[in-house]
Each structure stands twice: as C-alpha cells, then as structure tokens.
Write a protein that holds these residues in place. Sequence first.
Motif, mmCIF file in Angstrom:
data_model
loop_
_atom_site.group_PDB
_atom_site.id
_atom_site.type_symbol
_atom_site.label_atom_id
_atom_site.label_comp_id
_atom_site.label_asym_id
_atom_site.label_seq_id
_atom_site.Cartn_x
_atom_site.Cartn_y
_atom_site.Cartn_z
ATOM 1 N N THR A 1 0.809 -1.225 0.000
ATOM 2 C CA THR A 1 0.000 0.000 0.000
ATOM 3 C C THR A 1 0.833 1.262 0.000
ATOM 4 O OG1 THR A 1 -0.101 -0.063 2.400
ATOM 5 C CG2 THR A 1 -1.879 -1.155 1.198
ATOM 6 N N ASP A 2 2.143 1.124 0.202
ATOM 7 C CA ASP A 2 2.953 2.336 0.285
ATOM 8 C C ASP A 2 3.563 2.731 -1.055
ATOM 9 O OD1 ASP A 2 4.640 0.234 0.050
ATOM 10 O OD2 ASP A 2 6.003 0.835 1.675
ATOM 11 N N LYS A 3 3.233 1.950 -2.103
ATOM 12 C CA LYS A 3 3.750 2.307 -3.418
ATOM 13 C C LYS A 3 2.867 3.376 -4.036
ATOM 14 C CE LYS A 3 5.992 -2.068 -4.663
ATOM 15 N NZ LYS A 3 6.045 -3.147 -5.644
ATOM 16 N N GLN A 4 3.479 4.331 -4.687
ATOM 17 C CA GLN A 4 2.711 5.363 -5.360
ATOM 18 C C GLN A 4 2.014 4.765 -6.565
ATOM 19 O OE1 GLN A 4 5.056 8.592 -6.742
ATOM 20 N NE2 GLN A 4 3.299 9.805 -7.413
ATOM 21 N N LYS A 5 0.742 5.081 -6.746
ATOM 22 C CA LYS A 5 -0.031 4.556 -7.870
ATOM 23 C C LYS A 5 0.374 5.287 -9.144
ATOM 24 C CE LYS A 5 -4.702 3.673 -9.532
ATOM 25 N NZ LYS A 5 -6.144 3.806 -9.258
ATOM 26 N N ASP B 1 -10.976 1.675 -5.452
ATOM 27 C CA ASP B 1 -9.816 1.178 -6.192
ATOM 28 C C ASP B 1 -10.139 0.876 -7.645
ATOM 29 O OD1 ASP B 1 -8.239 1.311 -3.924
ATOM 30 O OD2 ASP B 1 -8.773 -0.726 -3.284
ATOM 31 N N ILE B 2 -11.331 1.193 -8.059
ATOM 32 C CA ILE B 2 -11.758 0.909 -9.432
ATOM 33 C C ILE B 2 -11.908 2.217 -10.193
ATOM 34 C CG2 ILE B 2 -13.627 -0.035 -10.858
ATOM 35 C CD1 ILE B 2 -14.153 -2.071 -8.679
ATOM 36 N N THR B 3 -11.470 2.208 -11.431
ATOM 37 C CA THR B 3 -11.614 3.371 -12.309
ATOM 38 C C THR B 3 -12.701 3.080 -13.337
ATOM 39 O OG1 THR B 3 -9.284 3.988 -12.072
ATOM 40 C CG2 THR B 3 -10.457 4.863 -13.972
ATOM 41 N N TRP B 4 -13.621 4.023 -13.427
ATOM 42 C CA TRP B 4 -14.695 3.911 -14.426
ATOM 43 C C TRP B 4 -14.386 4.883 -15.549
ATOM 44 C CZ3 TRP B 4 -19.929 6.786 -13.994
ATOM 45 C CH2 TRP B 4 -20.750 6.430 -15.081
ATOM 46 N N ASN B 5 -14.331 4.359 -16.756
ATOM 47 C CA ASN B 5 -14.026 5.180 -17.921
ATOM 48 C C ASN B 5 -15.090 4.936 -18.985
ATOM 49 O OD1 ASN B 5 -11.685 6.840 -19.348
ATOM 50 N ND2 ASN B 5 -12.449 5.367 -20.838
ATOM 51 N N THR B 6 -15.700 5.998 -19.458
ATOM 52 C CA THR B 6 -16.730 5.895 -20.485
ATOM 53 C C THR B 6 -16.423 6.881 -21.596
ATOM 54 O OG1 THR B 6 -18.455 5.213 -18.933
ATOM 55 C CG2 THR B 6 -19.180 6.179 -21.009
ATOM 56 N N GLY C 1 -9.011 -1.820 -12.793
ATOM 57 C CA GLY C 1 -8.455 -1.770 -11.450
ATOM 58 C C GLY C 1 -7.264 -2.698 -11.353
ATOM 59 N N SER C 2 -6.944 -3.052 -10.125
ATOM 60 C CA SER C 2 -5.793 -3.929 -9.914
ATOM 61 C C SER C 2 -6.106 -4.913 -8.804
ATOM 62 C CB SER C 2 -4.535 -3.115 -9.573
ATOM 63 O OG SER C 2 -4.739 -2.352 -8.398
ATOM 64 N N LEU C 3 -5.526 -6.083 -8.962
ATOM 65 C CA LEU C 3 -5.530 -7.119 -7.931
ATOM 66 C C LEU C 3 -4.072 -7.392 -7.600
ATOM 67 C CD1 LEU C 3 -8.241 -9.561 -9.353
ATOM 68 C CD2 LEU C 3 -8.479 -8.023 -7.387
ATOM 69 N N GLY C 4 -3.602 -6.794 -6.539
ATOM 70 C CA GLY C 4 -2.172 -6.882 -6.251
ATOM 71 C C GLY C 4 -1.405 -6.147 -7.322
ATOM 72 N N GLU C 5 -0.456 -6.823 -7.932
ATOM 73 C CA GLU C 5 0.345 -6.230 -8.987
ATOM 74 C C GLU C 5 -0.259 -6.489 -10.369
ATOM 75 O OE1 GLU C 5 2.954 -4.246 -8.518
ATOM 76 O OE2 GLU C 5 2.502 -4.428 -6.376
ATOM 77 N N TRP C 6 -1.428 -7.071 -10.394
ATOM 78 C CA TRP C 6 -2.088 -7.376 -11.672
ATOM 79 C C TRP C 6 -3.143 -6.312 -11.981
ATOM 80 C CZ3 TRP C 6 -1.534 -11.680 -15.058
ATOM 81 C CH2 TRP C 6 -0.474 -12.525 -14.714
#
Length: 975
Positions: free
Chosen positions: A31-35, A316-321, A413-418
């Motif tokens: 959680t300490d990594k910058q997105k 943690d989810i991005t919605w793009n339309t 979004g992401s699941l861990g590093e995926w």
Amino acid sequence: MKVFNQSYLAITICTALSINNVALAADETSTDKQKIEKITVTGSQIKGVDLEGMQPLIILDAEAIRKSGASSVSELMKQLGQTRGGEGSFSTSESGATSTSTPAGQAAASLRGLGPSSTLTLINGRRIAASSFASGTQNFVDINTIPLAAIEKIEVLATGASAIYGADAVAGVINYILKKDYKGAELNTSYGNSFNASDNGKVNINFVVGTEIGGGNLTAFVDYFDRSAFSAQDRAFTKDPLLESAYSYLPKNTPNIYYYSARTGNEIGNPNCKTDFVTTEYGEEICAYYRNEDDMLNSELSSSSAGFVFTKDIGDITWNTDFFYSHSNSVAISSPAPINQLDDSDGPWVDETALNAFSDEVRDDLLDQMYIDPFDTIAGRELWGFQFDARFASPRTVEVTTDAIRFVSELSGSLGEWDWDSAVTLSKSESEQQAIAGIYNRYKYHAALAGELCSSGEIANYDGTSGNLACNSGELLAMYNPFLEGNTANNAILEQTQEVPTRDGESTVYGWDARISGELFELNDEFVSAAFGMDVRKESITDTPSLNSQARAENGYLVDVFGFGSSLSEAERLQWGAFSEFYVPLNDQLELQLAGRYDNYDDFGDSFNPKVGISYRPLEELILRASWSTSFRAPSLTQAGVKLRTTTATYDCGANQSVADLYCEGFGDQRSPNVLELGNANLQAEESEALSLGFAFSPTVDTTLTVDYWSFEHEKLVDTDMTRVLSDAISDASLRHCGLVPNGQVGISYEEDLCLVTDSSGLTIEDSGANLGEILNEWVAFDSPRYAELPLYRDHIIQLENTGKQTVSGIDLAFVHYISLTDGEISLNIDATHYIEFDRNKAGSEEIEQLIGTWRYPQDIASAKVAWSTGAFYSSVTLNYTSSYSDDTDGLNGRQIAELSDLGLINEENQRDVEAWTTVRLNLGYDFENMNVNLTINNMFDENPPVAYGSSRGFDSINHDALGANYRASLTYFF
C-alpha cells in the motif's frame, strides 16, 4: 480445425496460471507504493512493459496532428507512407452515385495496399462498427465519422496482429486514441481553399473542454466540418479529355441514330450535336460524350460530431466511459445513365415522327440514310420507327446521410500487482441514401417514347380491337421526343418518368471483453509478464434498397430504373475469442513476446493465430527486432449475406488467351459487363502469414535510424472472378445459357439467338462438348455482328469465392536527427517505403503477375521534412514523393492505343510510364500565451498530377491529387 484442441488446451492452462498468480499477488499488495498509471501500446495487451521497440510502430502525437495541416482524419492518414500505394485506401474522390461506387462522403485507410477490410480500425483499442454501405463487397470503417478534434494520438502497427486482436488485422492495426483527463478548454477554427479561382473551400470548427465534475474528469468535444464540391471542370487539365478517342458513343440527350437503323451499318451523328463530331474507328461522324463533363473529384460533404470521455475513480476501481455521435451529409454524382431498350439491350426504339424535331431538309436527309422498321411498344402496339443511342442529360445524383454512434464503458483496477479491465461496447452506423436527380424508370420512359404514359404515372391500356389507348386515371400524355430539345412541354413528360430510389443500411457491433495483465514470475532478475483475455462480439449488417432499384428474378432481373443497381444484403454473426500474451526477458539483451489467440465464429468456423516477437540489444544504442505471426480476415458480413447485388465484373482478356479469342477478338483488353453477384455462406476466412525484421539504431540522443523489412503471404482472397467463370464455361456447359441465367443457377448469359447456330457436330452452346470456337465462326457468318466475338447478353450470375493469393513485401526506413542551435532547433525527418514485391495471381489464372511498378503500384513512397523552431515560432518544409509506374494502357481500347501511337506517347509495346510526382508542404505556426496560429500550404509549387492516359480522369486519383496549391489557416484559442 486440427489446432482446436491444442489451442484450447493452451488457453486453458494459461488462464489457470493467471488466476493462480493473481491470487498470490493479491496477498502481497504493497500500500505504500505510489499509484502510477500503466499504459499499453498498440500491438500488445501487457500494461506497463515497453514493447514499443519490439515492433514497427508509428505514432502520430497531438503535435504531429496539429502541424499536419489536415482538416479530417482521412486527410491525415493520406500523409502516411504505409497507407499510400496500391488501390487500398480511398477517399471521397472515388465516390459515385452507383452501387459499385465508394459510398458518398466516406473514406477508408488501408495499410500496405491490401484493402481496408484487411486493416483493423480501433478506437481506444476497441472495435468500431463498419459502414453499412460497403465499397463493393468490402466492409470498412468510415474514418470520416471519427472527429479529428477528439483524437489525442494515432498508433499504426503495420504488420499482422490477429494474435492480439483477432479478425481483420491482416495488414495491421490503426488505433485512434481519444483525449481524456483534459484540463481547460480550446476553440479551433480553420479555413482552407485552393489558390485557384474555383471555390473548393473547407471549414472546420471544433471545441474541446475538460473539467472536474462529479468526482471525475469530463473531456467533451464538438466538431463541425464542411467542404465544397470539387469538379473536374474546376481545373484546366481535367476539364477536357486528354484523348479525342476516349469518348462514349452515348451523347447527353442529343441522340445519335443507332447503327442498326442506318443503311450503311454505321452510326449517324445527331445534326444538332452541341459539340464537334468525332470520327470513330469505323469512319463514322458522331456526337460523343466525355466523362470529364460530369466528373466529381471530391464530393460535397458536411459533418458534425459531439462526444465525451468521462473518467472517475470509485475506490480502487476506475470507471471510464467514452461516447461520440457523428452526423454527415454528402452528395455524389456519376455520369448520366445510358438509355437502353426495355430488356436493357442497346438501342431503344422511338416512333419515326421523332424526326419531326428537325427541319424538313434535315429530316429528309436522315430518312435517306435510315431504315424505318416495326417495333412493339410496352402497351402492346406495333409502331414504325428506328433505334437511337443516348444517355440522359442529368447526371445520376445521390444524397447520403450517415449517423454513427459509439459507446464504450470500462471498469479497470488492480488485484495486487495485476491490472485488469473489462468493457462493454456498442457501436452503430446508419446510412440513408436517396437519389435526387438523373434516375428514370425504364417502363415509364419507354411508355413516354411511344405516347403511352398517363399523367398519373401509369402506363396506358391498349385495346387491340379499337386501337385506342386509355388511362385508368389521369390523362394520356403526348409522345416524348428525345430529339426535341428545349421544349417545356416535352421536358415535362420526361420529368414524369423520374424515380427516387432509396437505400437504408445499418451496421452494429455489440461486444464485451475482459483482460488482465501482470507479472508471472522472476527470471534472470527480471519479471516474465503476461496478459490474458477474452471477448464476445455480435455483429450485424443490413443494406436494403427500395424495390425499384432491386434486380428480381420474377422481373427478369430488370431493375426498374436505368443505370442504378443496388446491393441487397443482410447478415449477422456471433464470435468469441480468447488470447494469451507473454513477455519474457531472457537476459539483459534478449526479450521475447509470445502470443496466441483462438477465435470461433458461428458461421464460417474457427481460427488460431500465433505470434512470436523477439528483440536483441547487443549495444545500448542498437536494437534488433523480428516477429512472425499469422492473421485472418473473416468474410465480411456483406460478402456472406449478399442476396443479389447489381454490379459490374471485370474480365481480363490479357490473363487468358482462350477468353480473349472468344470474347475480345483476340485482344488483351479488359471488359466490364453487368452482372448479378451472390453472397456465399460457404466462404472461408482469408489467411495471412506476416514476417517483420528490422533494427533501430540511436548513435546519439539526437539521432535515430530504423529499418524494417516486412512481408505478407495472403491467401484465399474473397472476390468474384469473371475471367475464371468465362474460362470454366469453355468446358462446363452448365455455365452457358442462351438468354437469362435461370433462377437458382449461376453462369454466363448469351444472346438468345446464339442457340440458333451450332458447331460441326450440331451442338449448341448450351450442349456439353460444344466447340465454342466453331460456334463463334458460325455466329459471325449467321449474324454479321460488328464485333467477331461470342455475344454476351446481360445479368451474368456469379458468386463470391476464395479466388487467389498475393505476396507483398517491402522495406520501411525512418530517420530522425535533431540539431540544437543557440536560437532554436532544427530537425530532419525522413520516412520511406520501398516495395520489393506485390505479386498476385491473375484473375481466372494460376499465372502470377508482378504489380509493383504497374498501374497504381509505385515502388517507392517517401517524405522528407526539415523543421525549425525557435521560441514560440515553428516551421517545416515537407517533400512528398511518389515514384513512377506504368500507365494503364492495357485497359485502353484499340482506338485509344492508335491515337497514343500516332502522338508518339507509347513505345513499341504500347506502354508508357506515369511520371514520378513530388510536392512540397509548408507549415508555419506561432504559439502565443493563450493562442496558436498555423498556416499550411500544400503542393506549394502547384504541381499538376502526372498525366495518366489509362484513367478517364487523365490522372491517378488514388495516388495523386488534382487540387493543386491549396492552403489551410487555423487559429486555436486556449481558455
């Protein structure tokens, strides 16, 4: 297919591995990594891994688009070497009002000359609906519906990419990436025109705004584009024909007397001809027609569009339309329709009183040269008259309106590093076409010629006993006289025969996809990355013309109107596919890309396509790269779903000597008879194998050189093959029919009277074992025809099929060098494409013809740009070069060849070259604090396109441009 079990197993294992690794990665999330946003590049679905250097990717960024001087996407794409050459890309310069023409106002980009249906068009990495009106039978994405104002950048991958994207990426992918996360607002206005006195103006206005709203970012845009028509009459070098012999026997509404009605057997020219008579190869003096009179080089076009991209983080989810809507109107013109007999054969009949349009002296002189014979009218009367040759005065004109929408909603979004994303897509294109001039009903017209048309539009009833004509409603009109000009009452009768055929089309794509990418495991201190995904897509298309423009078996395949066919088609399909892609860093210098995709279609079957890409960096400044892949193109929905299409089909007498001897008097020219084309539900997918080898070398931070060799082996091409059908008919009697081809059968239609003659064994042309050469000799002795060839009738019925193959290869070179100055920077950019081969089997033959250097296939295409910028000022000069290639003299008739020879313009082999063409584009601009001004001058030195006698236009409108020197001035204000 045999590969099914293997590919299905591979996909299953890869998917299982990905699920397992996602679960492990989720437990180790830091959680300490910058997105940081991870992006993908076209040609890969793996996010965050730089695979750009592994493949020959061309990127047009926002700055390049702004400085291009283009007003539309189609104008922009014509500047790329990868889309030039061959007959693949087209624009509205090829539009027309007939069913075989490019749909009015529409345009397509094609890579490597392989055709627009072999180039996959994406927006933000996802598909867009094709135009509902096909170009021929090739479905294509109309890039004129994509608003230029909304595009952030364009990525072009000019190599096979079905392993990633599935069908249609045979020649590669063009990915239009829309603006998003925009901050602020900008208004752009531009105006362009030629320096010529004619008005060929273009206006473009667009507005883009980006703001924070609802916790997300909204980027919205509106765009308006309007272009005036550009006619061949607007330029001196296209206004008049290059050759006197390039005429049609059918003048515009000043009929000649048909040669069958002339005592000498030669056409009699109309005494009231508005132009000088031309002398034909038979010594006739006739009134003629040249296509230049009505040729539209660019159709009138206006379009407007609006749309938005909305992005919002929800936890943690991005919605793009993204959504856009476009509306366009265009008008297309084709030459006036020929006037034929009721059964569509040459030489309509008219009553002898039509000669009263001339003075008594002229009338008597004509009668001395003519036969007056009996003929049957449409109402059943027998009149005495003669045949004539003419076309209508008004060009065939259609108006096309197109509405296109595209809606994509994505969650990521992401699941861990995926990283994962999933989206739904809805894309639709609807077009409406209406004929607004130049279309006439054949039955009403022939009734008018005989004085049998009622004012209600009905055809009068004839009472054979009393000899009277009567109308059920309305009044009986006078006889229409095609030789009487400028008479209001006579013209009003003609107006009663006009028709307004319509055409409605709809193309839709509904899709869902899901993708995931991330790191699998560590290898040699690097991570092996992968992407997995699947998609489901439903496509449908309908193309429905009005009944009066359809060929129908119950009506003898006669279209109700003259010279205006149609394509009736309807099809839909369901497809699903799954892919796996791996990035493997074997060591610090060697990287590997592996991909495979399986696609299943509910109509033609399935296909598996792998890809292997490798890059090797022996030096920090040098990267060597190579890739191999297979691709496929699914038969287009139009090709699968055509019920009956009215069109023309070209047969090449130069490709088959037996066909030439029977149908072309032994000459090697090309003929284009009217045919009816059928779809084929049994078509197989076209297949291609692509290879790319190259390197990128950067000896300094300011210099980069890339060289790439590429090749395509393209098989099972879908097309009709009239030459092969004629060749097969020599030995296959089931393909030979006197009169119309019976309903439900295919083959060649011959004049019905041909069955009156036999070969030495007493066999007619419809009998098995008949000797067609002997039948031809007997026909010449029996009928004394003008041309010593087997007489074809009309409406030959042929079917689309997988006809052949082609091999295309070449080399791309790109060089960029920057020079820093104390007062600015100079850059040099060179882009060039050299075609090594473009080989294709001749229609109806296994013989391979080499197209490079022949008509419309230049071997070299290049551009060189020198740019200088200092402070807020920037400028560039670009040279665009297209090499020489052969003129299309093989497609000319004998009288044109004779004239060229007399003028000394062809060699002993009747060949000549279209000269190389170089034009210069100047771009100047200045960036103020809140404003940009830009001026582009195209073809700065007003170079006329090279002369091409093989084109009725006098130049090659695919590879060259007749507009001449023209400018575009734009102003952008930033709020």
